[in-house]
Design a protein around this motif. Structure first.
Motif, mmCIF file in Angstrom:
data_model
loop_
_atom_site.group_PDB
_atom_site.id
_atom_site.type_symbol
_atom_site.label_atom_id
_atom_site.label_comp_id
_atom_site.label_asym_id
_atom_site.label_seq_id
_atom_site.Cartn_x
_atom_site.Cartn_y
_atom_site.Cartn_z
ATOM 1 N N PHE A 210 -11.585 -1.175 1.103
ATOM 2 C CA PHE A 210 -10.222 -0.825 1.074
ATOM 3 C C PHE A 210 -10.020 0.419 2.017
ATOM 4 N N ASP A 211 -10.610 1.347 1.998
ATOM 5 C CA ASP A 211 -10.124 2.504 3.113
ATOM 6 C C ASP A 211 -10.111 1.900 4.494
ATOM 7 N N THR A 212 -11.020 1.323 4.944
ATOM 8 C CA THR A 212 -11.023 0.671 6.251
ATOM 9 C C THR A 212 -9.872 -0.240 6.460
ATOM 10 N N ILE B 62 0.825 -1.163 -0.073
ATOM 11 C CA ILE B 62 -0.007 -0.019 -0.028
ATOM 12 C C ILE B 62 0.940 1.133 -0.090
ATOM 13 N N GLU C 279 -5.083 -0.891 -8.569
ATOM 14 C CA GLU C 279 -6.323 -0.232 -8.292
ATOM 15 C C GLU C 279 -7.669 -0.375 -9.175
ATOM 16 N N THR D 170 -14.196 -4.350 -1.721
ATOM 17 C CA THR D 170 -14.834 -3.478 -0.780
ATOM 18 C C THR D 170 -14.096 -3.369 0.473
ATOM 19 N N GLU E 155 -11.063 -1.267 -7.314
ATOM 20 C CA GLU E 155 -12.255 -0.725 -7.561
ATOM 21 C C GLU E 155 -13.519 -1.463 -7.918
ATOM 22 N N VAL F 14 -6.868 0.016 4.703
ATOM 23 C CA VAL F 14 -5.878 0.948 4.876
ATOM 24 C C VAL F 14 -5.676 1.443 6.291
ATOM 25 N N GLU F 15 -6.721 1.760 6.857
ATOM 26 C CA GLU F 15 -6.739 2.490 8.170
ATOM 27 C C GLU F 15 -6.284 1.577 9.222
ATOM 28 N N SER G 240 -2.691 1.585 9.506
ATOM 29 C CA SER G 240 -1.957 2.925 10.043
ATOM 30 C C SER G 240 -0.808 2.771 10.915
#
Length: 682
Positions: free
Chosen positions: A251-253, A234, A241, A249, A245, A255-256, A259
């Motif tokens: 993806f943002d969660t 990442i 990508e 589903t 897409e 990545v977080e 962190s």
């Protein structure tokens, strides 16, 4: 006692009884040994050392040729009528006194699809879902994680298309020794042609020798390693990508969730070099096609399901799902461990992995069986053993040896002793059969017909190459006889072909298959009705869940169940090339015993020196669960801080040392991380 002089042999094309590769072999009338034929997998007729001597154990002096019953504490010979009457009396007594869920059935990953299917049907006809097979001890976490995310818990790809990969990521598996025909004839050839390989394993072995990168992970720390690889992918912008897409589903969660991951700290926790970890992540992510392979080194942990989830995340991040030369591909350890699960030998699933809790699935099965199977999921294998003498009063064990293969064997011994009534159907008086009230002499792979399903979902036919010795019977006939005696359901079939035909009517994955059409080839599931062939690469447009997308799932590290005290080492267990599973079969091959007659404890020189242990010394390996004595093999092939034993031998009986903490979802034990002390034997 078996005597091959009393038997006749005929060379017929069949399938090897050992690992899940599914090699074709047959009896060689000139040598009396096995020879390969150009089967769907071993297309040049190649065999590994075990396959070449597969006929030997069936003629061992220990071979059972007549039933045994327990009299005055000892097993004595009996007629079939007496033995079967005792089985019926024992089970009916327990049914009357305690009900159907007081029964337990252990199916066999070494038996055919038809035999496993019949035992599944018998258990349900008696009213219980207390039915499992030894996949629970080796692959259940892989099945759980993959079925949850992808909708199917098997190899996503085929051996044929996997040679097109640019990179192999092999984690917790040693295919060069455990699946040698796959490695030499498929993966190894691709590596010679330029495919790179990353090997994640605490040991250096034959697979490592062919790898471009080796990450010697500390047992129990796969999640920190895989999360650090995901973090690298990442952070360096190496995700696919377009695939994210269109097919993923969350993806943002996800990545977080990474962190706070520090690659250097995770690498240190996992026992690997951070630069090597980053290079491995780049190699995997930048490949046009990367294929992952996984085995028991990943699955046999009390966080085994999460281990596999972390691996699935890597495949999804990089778009390595749904096309040739990619995917996540668990390598199955026994010749029919895939098929035993496919046909319903599981406590929560009907044939085809349809849940027992699904009323529509139960109705569809009832339309064929003539009765509705019970709706409450049963106990898993280890849970059934734990319940011996309490909730479970009688058990039937088909071709498995849990008295050697289950964890924390001191407790297992006490549990078997507490069982009211035990029936074992097997080739020998195994360590498990020593507890039995009735032992039914089984047939070897070489004496039976039917189908088995290999590691990349190919259903193939077995054919008898030898007549039955003495008064033995074929496993299929024994199970049909018991079904007729114990239930009101008909178990009258026209051989394995008749069973297979019924099986296709209740197993959606096999629905379009035909026993006759398989012939000398293979049919791969899923094979729906009306299809011309089975599906090779899974999840191309949609996942087997029926959905176009699947989520990335954050996974947090779970510490091993055993805490390490000062001076303790991590025992990890596994297989070697020359032997197989509990060794009940392979240890009765004179050839394989000459190749490797006893176990050794692999130990790093940095751990041996302060303990004043030298190569070849006898050592005691002990923990709070028990102790074994074994010879030390001092070598840098094992990472410092860890030691390695197999589970193939009765002495040492390694699983005395392993813990029985279970994965909360897959219910698989933690064989790969046990805290032990090692000291000179004298």
């Amino acid at each position: 006692m078996s005597d091959s002089a009393d038997r006749t042999f005929e060379s017929r094309k069949t399938i090897c009884p050992f690992c899940g590769v599914g090699c074709g072999l047959k009896y060689n009338e000139d040598t009396g040994k096995a020879t390969g034929w150009e089967a769907p997998v071993n297309t040049r007729g190649e065999l590994c050392p075990k396959g070449a001597v597969a006929f030997e154990p069936g003629d061992h002096d220990d071979r059972l040729t007549e039933p045994l019953v327990r009299e005055n504490g000892s097993l004595v010979t009996a007629s079939w009528e007496e033995a079967l009457d005792r089985v019926v009396d024992g089970f009916e007594t327990v049914l009357e006194e305690h009900g159907p869920d007081a029964l337990a059935f252990f199916s066999s990953s070494n038996c055919t699809n038809e035999e496993n299917y019949l035992l599944s049907k018998l258990a349900r006809a008696l009213g219980t879902n207390n039915l499992d097979n030894c996949a629970r001890l080796c692959h259940s976490s892989t099945v759980t994680a993959m079925a949850e995310r992808f909708g199917a818990g098997a190899m996503t790809n085929t051996l044929d298309d996997l040679v097109e990969a640019d990179v192999y990521l092999v984690t917790g598996a040693n295919p060069a020794e455990q699946h040698p025909v796959i490695f030499n004839s498929y993966l190894g050839q691709a590596i010679k042609d330029g495919t790179s390989m990353i090997h994640i394993d605490p040991r250096e072995n034959k697979t490592t020798n062919a790898a471009d990168s080796h990450l010697p992970v500390t047992p129990g720390y796969d999640i920190p390693l895989l999360n650090a690889m995901a973090k690298t992918i990442i952070d360096e912008g190496l995700v696919d990508e377009t695939f994210i897409e269109e097919r993923v589903t969350g993806f943002d969660t996800f990545v977080e969730s990474l962190s706070d991951v520090d690659v250097e700290s995770n690498a240190d926790l996992a026992g690997v070099d951070p630069d090597s970890l980053r290079e491995a992540a780049r190699l995997y992510a930048q490949a046009d096609r990367a294929a992952a392979f996984t085995g028991m080194g990943m699955s046999q942990h009390h966080c085994g399901t999460d281990n596999v989830r972390a691996l699935l995340n890597l495949a999804l991040l990089t778009g390595n799902v749904g096309k040739r030369g990619t995917g996540v591909n668990p390598l199955r350890g026994q010749n029919n461990v895939q098929g035993a699960n496919d046909v319903g030998a599981r406590p929560a699933d009907l044939p085809g992995y349809e849940p027992v809790t699904d009323p529509e699935a139960r109705t569809r099965v009832a339309d064929v069986w003539g009765f509705e199977p019970p709706s409450d999921p049963g106990l898993t294998e280890v849970e059934m053993t734990w319940a011996f003498g309490e909730a479970i009063h009688a058990a039937f064990i088909l071709g498995e040896n849990p008295a050697v293969t289950e964890p924390n064997l001191t407790n297992v011994t006490a549990e078997f002793e507490a069982l009211e009534f035990l029936v074992v159907q097997d080739l020998f008086v195994t360590e498990t059969a020593e507890f039995a009230d009735v032992v039914l002499p089984a047939s070897t792979w070489a004496e039976k017909a039917g189908t088995v399903t290999n590691t990349d979902r190919q259903v193939q036919r077995m054919r008898p190459n030898a007549s039955l010795p003495g008064d033995t019977r074929r496993d299929l006939d024994i199970l049909c006889d018991l079904g007729d005696r114990l239930t009101d359901v008909s178990f009258d079939y026209n051989g394995p072909g008749g069973v297979f035909d019924e099986m296709t009517r209740v197993n959606p994955l096999y629905a379009g298959m035909s026993f006759d059409v398989i012939g000398e080839g293979s049919l791969r599931w899923p094979f729906p009705v009306g299809a011309d062939e089975g599906e090779g690469v899974l999840h191309t447009e949609t996942f087997a869940t029926g959905e176009r997308t699947t989520p990335l799932v954050p996974v947090e590290h779970v510490p091993p169940a055993d805490d390490l005290a000062d001076g303790e080492l991590v025992l990890t267990t596994g297989r070697v090339l020359q032997h197989f599973n509990s060794g009940a079969f392979s240890r009765r091959s004179a050839t394989l015993m000459r190749m490797r007659g006893e176990d050794v404890l692999e130990m790093h020189p940095d751990d041996a020196e302060p303990r004043e242990i030298e190569d070849g010394d006898r050592v005691v390996v002990r923990n709070r669960r028990g102790s074994v004595e074994v010879e030390a093999a001092v070598s840098p092939v094992i990472t410092p801080g860890s030691v390695f034993l197999t589970f193939h031998y009765d002495d040492p009986r390694t699983n005395v040392l392993t813990g029985d903490t279970l994965d909360p979802e897959a219910k698989i034990p933690e064989y790969k991380h046990s805290a032990v002390r090692v000291e000179p034997a004298d």
